[in-house]
Write a protein that holds these residues in place. Structure first.
Motif, PDB file in Angstrom:
ATOM      1  N   ILE A  66      44.872  21.082  40.285  1.00 37.84           N
ATOM      2  CA  ILE A  66      44.344  22.304  40.883  1.00 37.84           C
ATOM      3  C   ILE A  66      45.053  23.527  40.307  1.00 37.84           C
ATOM      4  CG2 ILE A  66      44.196  23.605  43.040  1.00 37.84           C
ATOM      5  CD1 ILE A  66      43.748  20.900  44.439  1.00 37.84           C
ATOM      6  N   GLU A  67      46.375  23.437  40.175  1.00 38.67           N
ATOM      7  CA  GLU A  67      47.128  24.570  39.642  1.00 38.67           C
ATOM      8  C   GLU A  67      46.678  24.907  38.224  1.00 38.67           C
ATOM      9  OE1 GLU A  67      48.640  21.814  40.960  1.00 38.67           O
ATOM     10  OE2 GLU A  67      49.266  22.651  42.880  1.00 38.67           O
ATOM     11  N   GLY A  68      46.416  23.895  37.418  1.00 41.11           N
ATOM     12  CA  GLY A  68      45.965  24.122  36.052  1.00 41.11           C
ATOM     13  C   GLY A  68      44.618  24.809  35.996  1.00 41.11           C
ATOM     14  N   VAL A  69      43.736  24.388  36.856  1.00 39.99           N
ATOM     15  CA  VAL A  69      42.402  24.996  36.885  1.00 39.99           C
ATOM     16  C   VAL A  69      42.490  26.453  37.325  1.00 39.99           C
ATOM     17  CG1 VAL A  69      40.147  24.925  38.006  1.00 39.99           C
ATOM     18  CG2 VAL A  69      41.232  22.807  37.250  1.00 39.99           C
ATOM     19  N   ILE A  70      43.288  26.718  38.343  1.00 37.97           N
ATOM     20  CA  ILE A  70      43.441  28.091  38.825  1.00 37.97           C
ATOM     21  C   ILE A  70      44.067  28.961  37.743  1.00 37.97           C
ATOM     22  CG2 ILE A  70      44.669  29.552  40.481  1.00 37.97           C
ATOM     23  CD1 ILE A  70      44.215  27.288  42.542  1.00 37.97           C
ATOM     24  N   ALA A  71      45.096  28.445  37.079  1.00 35.94           N
ATOM     25  CA  ALA A  71      45.757  29.212  36.017  1.00 35.94           C
ATOM     26  C   ALA A  71      44.783  29.502  34.881  1.00 35.94           C
ATOM     27  CB  ALA A  71      46.972  28.455  35.501  1.00 35.94           C
ATOM     28  N   ALA A  72      43.989  28.504  34.484  1.00 35.86           N
ATOM     29  CA  ALA A  72      43.013  28.701  33.410  1.00 35.86           C
ATOM     30  C   ALA A  72      41.979  29.738  33.814  1.00 35.86           C
ATOM     31  CB  ALA A  72      42.343  27.384  33.050  1.00 35.86           C
ATOM     32  N   SER A  73      41.554  29.702  35.057  1.00 35.16           N
ATOM     33  CA  SER A  73      40.574  30.665  35.542  1.00 35.16           C
ATOM     34  C   SER A  73      41.154  32.073  35.528  1.00 35.16           C
ATOM     35  CB  SER A  73      40.146  30.289  36.963  1.00 35.16           C
ATOM     36  OG  SER A  73      39.339  31.296  37.516  1.00 35.16           O
ATOM     37  N   GLU A  74      42.401  32.209  35.966  1.00 40.40           N
ATOM     38  CA  GLU A  74      43.029  33.524  35.979  1.00 40.40           C
ATOM     39  C   GLU A  74      43.242  34.045  34.557  1.00 40.40           C
ATOM     40  OE1 GLU A  74      46.436  32.778  38.449  1.00 40.40           O
ATOM     41  OE2 GLU A  74      45.282  33.070  40.291  1.00 40.40           O
ATOM     42  N   ASP A  75      43.597  33.152  33.635  1.00 40.14           N
ATOM     43  CA  ASP A  75      43.749  33.559  32.234  1.00 40.14           C
ATOM     44  C   ASP A  75      42.424  34.041  31.658  1.00 40.14           C
ATOM     45  OD1 ASP A  75      46.433  32.925  32.286  1.00 40.14           O
ATOM     46  OD2 ASP A  75      46.187  30.998  31.256  1.00 40.14           O
ATOM     47  N   THR A  76      41.363  33.298  31.940  1.00 37.06           N
ATOM     48  CA  THR A  76      40.028  33.683  31.455  1.00 37.06           C
ATOM     49  C   THR A  76      39.629  35.030  32.035  1.00 37.06           C
ATOM     50  OG1 THR A  76      39.374  31.379  31.215  1.00 37.06           O
ATOM     51  CG2 THR A  76      37.601  32.994  31.366  1.00 37.06           C
ATOM     52  N   SER A  77      39.869  35.199  33.317  1.00 36.19           N
ATOM     53  CA  SER A  77      39.541  36.460  33.977  1.00 36.19           C
ATOM     54  C   SER A  77      40.313  37.615  33.353  1.00 36.19           C
ATOM     55  CB  SER A  77      39.850  36.357  35.468  1.00 36.19           C
ATOM     56  OG  SER A  77      39.583  37.569  36.117  1.00 36.19           O
ATOM     57  N   SER A  78      41.585  37.392  33.063  1.00 33.96           N
ATOM     58  CA  SER A  78      42.396  38.448  32.449  1.00 33.96           C
ATOM     59  C   SER A  78      41.872  38.810  31.063  1.00 33.96           C
ATOM     60  CB  SER A  78      43.851  37.999  32.343  1.00 33.96           C
ATOM     61  OG  SER A  78      44.416  37.867  33.615  1.00 33.96           O
ATOM     62  N   ARG A  79      41.490  37.813  30.282  1.00 31.59           N
ATOM     63  CA  ARG A  79      40.955  38.088  28.946  1.00 31.59           C
ATOM     64  C   ARG A  79      39.652  38.867  29.023  1.00 31.59           C
ATOM     65  NH1 ARG A  79      42.232  32.733  27.906  1.00 31.59           N
ATOM     66  NH2 ARG A  79      40.032  32.197  27.901  1.00 31.59           N
ATOM     67  N   VAL A  80      38.770  38.448  29.914  1.00 33.35           N
ATOM     68  CA  VAL A  80      37.478  39.131  30.055  1.00 33.35           C
ATOM     69  C   VAL A  80      37.706  40.571  30.507  1.00 33.35           C
ATOM     70  CG1 VAL A  80      35.341  39.209  31.395  1.00 33.35           C
ATOM     71  CG2 VAL A  80      36.138  37.042  30.454  1.00 33.35           C
ATOM     72  N   CYS A  81      38.579  40.755  31.484  1.00 35.70           N
ATOM     73  CA  CYS A  81      38.835  42.109  31.975  1.00 35.70           C
ATOM     74  C   CYS A  81      39.490  42.972  30.900  1.00 35.70           C
ATOM     75  CB  CYS A  81      39.702  42.062  33.222  1.00 35.70           C
ATOM     76  SG  CYS A  81      38.819  41.444  34.661  1.00 35.70           S
ATOM     77  N   GLY A  82      40.314  42.355  30.058  1.00 30.75           N
ATOM     78  CA  GLY A  82      40.930  43.098  28.966  1.00 30.75           C
ATOM     79  C   GLY A  82      39.916  43.569  27.943  1.00 30.75           C
ATOM     80  N   GLU A  83      38.942  42.729  27.670  1.00 28.71           N
ATOM     81  CA  GLU A  83      37.925  43.062  26.678  1.00 28.71           C
ATOM     82  C   GLU A  83      36.779  43.883  27.256  1.00 28.71           C
ATOM     83  OE1 GLU A  83      36.595  39.731  24.306  1.00 28.71           O
ATOM     84  OE2 GLU A  83      38.585  38.805  24.434  1.00 28.71           O
ATOM     85  N   TYR A  84      36.441  43.620  28.484  1.00 27.76           N
ATOM     86  CA  TYR A  84      35.279  44.261  29.117  1.00 27.76           C
ATOM     87  C   TYR A  84      35.676  44.807  30.488  1.00 27.76           C
ATOM     88  CZ  TYR A  84      33.081  41.278  25.632  1.00 27.76           C
ATOM     89  OH  TYR A  84      32.748  40.648  24.460  1.00 27.76           O
ATOM     90  N   GLY A  85      36.522  45.804  30.490  1.00 30.09           N
ATOM     91  CA  GLY A  85      37.027  46.378  31.735  1.00 30.09           C
ATOM     92  C   GLY A  85      35.933  46.825  32.689  1.00 30.09           C
ATOM     93  N   GLU A  86      34.856  47.357  32.122  1.00 29.55           N
ATOM     94  CA  GLU A  86      33.769  47.844  32.986  1.00 29.55           C
ATOM     95  C   GLU A  86      33.104  46.703  33.755  1.00 29.55           C
ATOM     96  OE1 GLU A  86      32.085  46.959  28.937  1.00 29.55           O
ATOM     97  OE2 GLU A  86      33.803  48.100  29.625  1.00 29.55           O
ATOM     98  N   VAL A  87      33.068  45.511  33.160  1.00 27.30           N
ATOM     99  CA  VAL A  87      32.485  44.359  33.855  1.00 27.30           C
ATOM    100  C   VAL A  87      33.335  44.006  35.074  1.00 27.30           C
ATOM    101  CG1 VAL A  87      31.957  41.888  33.661  1.00 27.30           C
ATOM    102  CG2 VAL A  87      31.381  43.444  31.786  1.00 27.30           C
ATOM    103  N   CYS A  88      34.656  44.031  34.899  1.00 29.91           N
ATOM    104  CA  CYS A  88      35.542  43.720  36.018  1.00 29.91           C
ATOM    105  C   CYS A  88      35.459  44.785  37.106  1.00 29.91           C
ATOM    106  CB  CYS A  88      36.975  43.562  35.523  1.00 29.91           C
ATOM    107  SG  CYS A  88      37.189  42.062  34.560  1.00 29.91           S
ATOM    108  N   THR A  89      35.305  46.031  36.709  1.00 28.00           N
ATOM    109  CA  THR A  89      35.171  47.109  37.682  1.00 28.00           C
ATOM    110  C   THR A  89      33.902  46.929  38.512  1.00 28.00           C
ATOM    111  OG1 THR A  89      36.370  48.631  36.245  1.00 28.00           O
ATOM    112  CG2 THR A  89      34.979  49.615  37.955  1.00 28.00           C
ATOM    113  N   VAL A  90      32.801  46.662  37.833  1.00 30.12           N
ATOM    114  CA  VAL A  90      31.526  46.459  38.538  1.00 30.12           C
ATOM    115  C   VAL A  90      31.604  45.213  39.413  1.00 30.12           C
ATOM    116  CG1 VAL A  90      29.081  45.911  38.219  1.00 30.12           C
ATOM    117  CG2 VAL A  90      30.137  47.709  36.848  1.00 30.12           C
ATOM    118  N   THR A  91      32.206  44.154  38.897  1.00 32.32           N
ATOM    119  CA  THR A  91      32.341  42.916  39.670  1.00 32.32           C
ATOM    120  C   THR A  91      33.161  43.150  40.930  1.00 32.32           C
ATOM    121  OG1 THR A  91      32.172  41.597  37.652  1.00 32.32           O
ATOM    122  CG2 THR A  91      33.111  40.511  39.567  1.00 32.32           C
ATOM    123  N   ALA A  92      34.236  43.901  40.812  1.00 31.63           N
ATOM    124  CA  ALA A  92      35.062  44.209  41.987  1.00 31.63           C
ATOM    125  C   ALA A  92      34.275  45.024  43.005  1.00 31.63           C
ATOM    126  CB  ALA A  92      36.318  44.966  41.558  1.00 31.63           C
TER     127      ALA A  92
END
Length: 72
Positions: free
Chosen positions: A17-43
């Motif tokens: 479970i910890e690995g899956v959560i960490a991978a998800s958070e890493d993916t989220s961080s990468r996406v938000c880094g590349e596409y900040g506006e997507v994360c803003t709209v999602t929030a």
């Protein structure tokens, strides 16, 4: 989001479970880094969905209370 991940990995054969959560958070961080506006709209959508959910729950609770009151 963690609740969804936790429920998805309960089946045998999945990563820890910890690995899956960490991978998800890493993916989220990468996406938000590349596409900040997507994360803003999602929030913003998440906040709006939470507000709508709260309103719906309050209305259901009010309706249920009125139904109980009318049956008493």
């Amino acid at each position: 989001m963690k609740g969804l991940i936790l429920s998805a990995v309960e089946a045998p054969g999945h990563q820890t479970i910890e690995g899956v959560i960490a991978a998800s958070e890493d993916t989220s961080s990468r996406v938000c880094g590349e596409y900040g506006e997507v994360c803003t709209v999602t929030a913003q959508l998440g906040s709006f969905a939470g507000l709508v959910g709260d309103i719906a729950v309050n209305r259901v609770e009010s309706w249920a209370a009125s139904q109980r009151a009318s049956n008493d």
